[in-house]
Design a protein around this motif. Structure first.
Motif, short mmCIF file in Angstrom:
data_model
loop_
_atom_site.label_atom_id
_atom_site.label_comp_id
_atom_site.label_asym_id
_atom_site.label_seq_id
_atom_site.Cartn_x
_atom_site.Cartn_y
_atom_site.Cartn_z
N PHE A 137 0.82 -1.21 0.00
CA PHE A 137 0.00 0.00 0.00
C PHE A 137 0.86 1.26 0.00
O PHE A 137 0.48 2.27 -0.59
N ALA A 138 2.03 1.22 0.62
CA ALA A 138 2.95 2.37 0.60
C ALA A 138 3.44 2.63 -0.83
O ALA A 138 3.51 3.79 -1.26
N VAL A 139 3.73 1.55 -1.54
CA VAL A 139 4.15 1.70 -2.94
C VAL A 139 3.00 2.27 -3.77
O VAL A 139 3.20 3.18 -4.60
N LEU A 140 1.80 1.79 -3.55
CA LEU A 140 0.64 2.34 -4.26
C LEU A 140 0.45 3.81 -3.95
O LEU A 140 0.16 4.61 -4.85
N LEU A 141 0.59 4.17 -2.69
CA LEU A 141 0.45 5.56 -2.29
C LEU A 141 1.49 6.43 -2.99
O LEU A 141 1.17 7.51 -3.48
N VAL A 168 0.48 6.00 -7.09
CA VAL A 168 -0.85 6.40 -7.53
C VAL A 168 -1.32 7.65 -6.79
O VAL A 168 -2.09 8.45 -7.32
N GLY A 169 -0.87 7.81 -5.56
CA GLY A 169 -1.29 8.95 -4.75
C GLY A 169 -2.43 8.56 -3.83
O GLY A 169 -2.89 7.42 -3.82
N PRO A 170 -2.92 9.54 -3.06
CA PRO A 170 -3.95 9.25 -2.04
C PRO A 170 -5.36 9.04 -2.59
O PRO A 170 -6.27 8.74 -1.84
N LYS A 171 -5.53 9.15 -3.90
CA LYS A 171 -6.87 9.03 -4.49
C LYS A 171 -7.54 7.71 -4.13
O LYS A 171 -8.72 7.66 -3.80
N MET A 172 -6.77 6.61 -4.16
CA MET A 172 -7.35 5.30 -3.86
C MET A 172 -7.84 5.22 -2.42
O MET A 172 -8.91 4.68 -2.15
N MET A 173 -7.08 5.76 -1.49
CA MET A 173 -7.49 5.73 -0.08
C MET A 173 -8.74 6.56 0.13
O MET A 173 -9.61 6.19 0.91
N GLN A 224 -11.07 7.00 -1.99
CA GLN A 224 -12.20 6.23 -2.52
C GLN A 224 -12.70 5.23 -1.48
O GLN A 224 -13.87 4.88 -1.46
N GLU A 225 -11.80 4.77 -0.63
CA GLU A 225 -12.16 3.81 0.41
C GLU A 225 -12.71 4.51 1.65
O GLU A 225 -13.01 3.88 2.64
N GLY A 226 -12.78 5.83 1.62
CA GLY A 226 -13.33 6.57 2.75
C GLY A 226 -12.29 6.94 3.79
O GLY A 226 -12.63 7.47 4.84
N GLU A 227 -11.02 6.69 3.51
CA GLU A 227 -9.95 6.99 4.47
C GLU A 227 -9.13 8.15 3.92
O GLU A 227 -8.67 8.11 2.79
N THR A 228 -8.98 9.19 4.72
CA THR A 228 -8.22 10.35 4.27
C THR A 228 -6.91 10.52 5.01
O THR A 228 -6.06 11.29 4.60
N SER A 229 -6.70 9.80 6.08
CA SER A 229 -5.47 9.89 6.85
C SER A 229 -4.55 8.73 6.50
O SER A 229 -4.90 7.56 6.71
N VAL A 230 -3.37 9.04 6.00
CA VAL A 230 -2.39 8.01 5.64
C VAL A 230 -1.99 7.22 6.87
O VAL A 230 -1.92 5.99 6.84
N VAL A 231 -1.74 7.90 7.97
CA VAL A 231 -1.32 7.23 9.20
C VAL A 231 -2.40 6.26 9.68
O VAL A 231 -2.11 5.11 10.00
N LYS A 232 -3.65 6.71 9.73
CA LYS A 232 -4.74 5.83 10.16
C LYS A 232 -4.88 4.63 9.23
O LYS A 232 -5.14 3.52 9.68
#
Length: 143
Positions: free
Chosen positions: A94-98, A101-106, A108-116
């Motif tokens: 997921f770190a590689v994806l982040l 691809v950037g935070p767009k995928m997270m 979409q999953e309803g999560e906006t905090s990278v740490v969380k």
């Protein structure tokens, strides 16, 4: 030698669980373009079935390498090591994806905090893996 054997099992099945999860996430986002609640329900089902399958296969292999016997403790330790392995590897994926691809995928999953998100994946996978391991070890143990 037994500790090395458990680590080989943990790496083998931890990697396989991560591979299936990574393939599902890639398929879901880049091919099927699933989003919101149906995607989240599918994630929970696929992540859990994959984890349970990987843990059960790994614990069964541990029993086989012990000559057909397995104590609850051996099964539990093997399962926890598998769970920690796939928790770490999946977090790295997921770190590689982040990063790519950037935070767009997270989002979409309803999560906006990278740490969380990373704490949820790593700690959640490890904790649920430990619980699943205890149950599987009870079922597969043979004294």
């Amino acid at each position: 030698m037994p500790a090395l054997q458990i680590m080989k099992i943990a790496l083998k099945y931890g990697f396989l669980v991560t591979l299936v999860i990574a393939a599902w996430v890639a398929l879901k986002h880049f091919v099927l373009h699933l989003e919101s609640q149906p995607a989240q329900i599918a994630d929970v089902a696929i992540f859990n079935v994959t984890a349970i399958t990987g843990l059960a296969l790994g614990i069964r292999e541990k029993r086989r390498t012990n000559g057909g016997t397995l104590t609850f403790g051996d099964g539990l330790v093997t399962g926890i090591k598998i769970a920690v392995t796939y928790a770490i590897l999946t977090s790295a994926y997921f770190a590689v994806l982040l990063a790519t691809v950037g935070p767009k995928m997270m989002q979409q999953e309803g999560e906006t905090s990278v740490v969380k998100a990373f704490l949820g994946v790593s700690i959640g996978f490890a904790l649920f893996g430990a619980v699943f391991s205890a149950i599987i070890a009870l079922v597969l143990r043979r004294l």
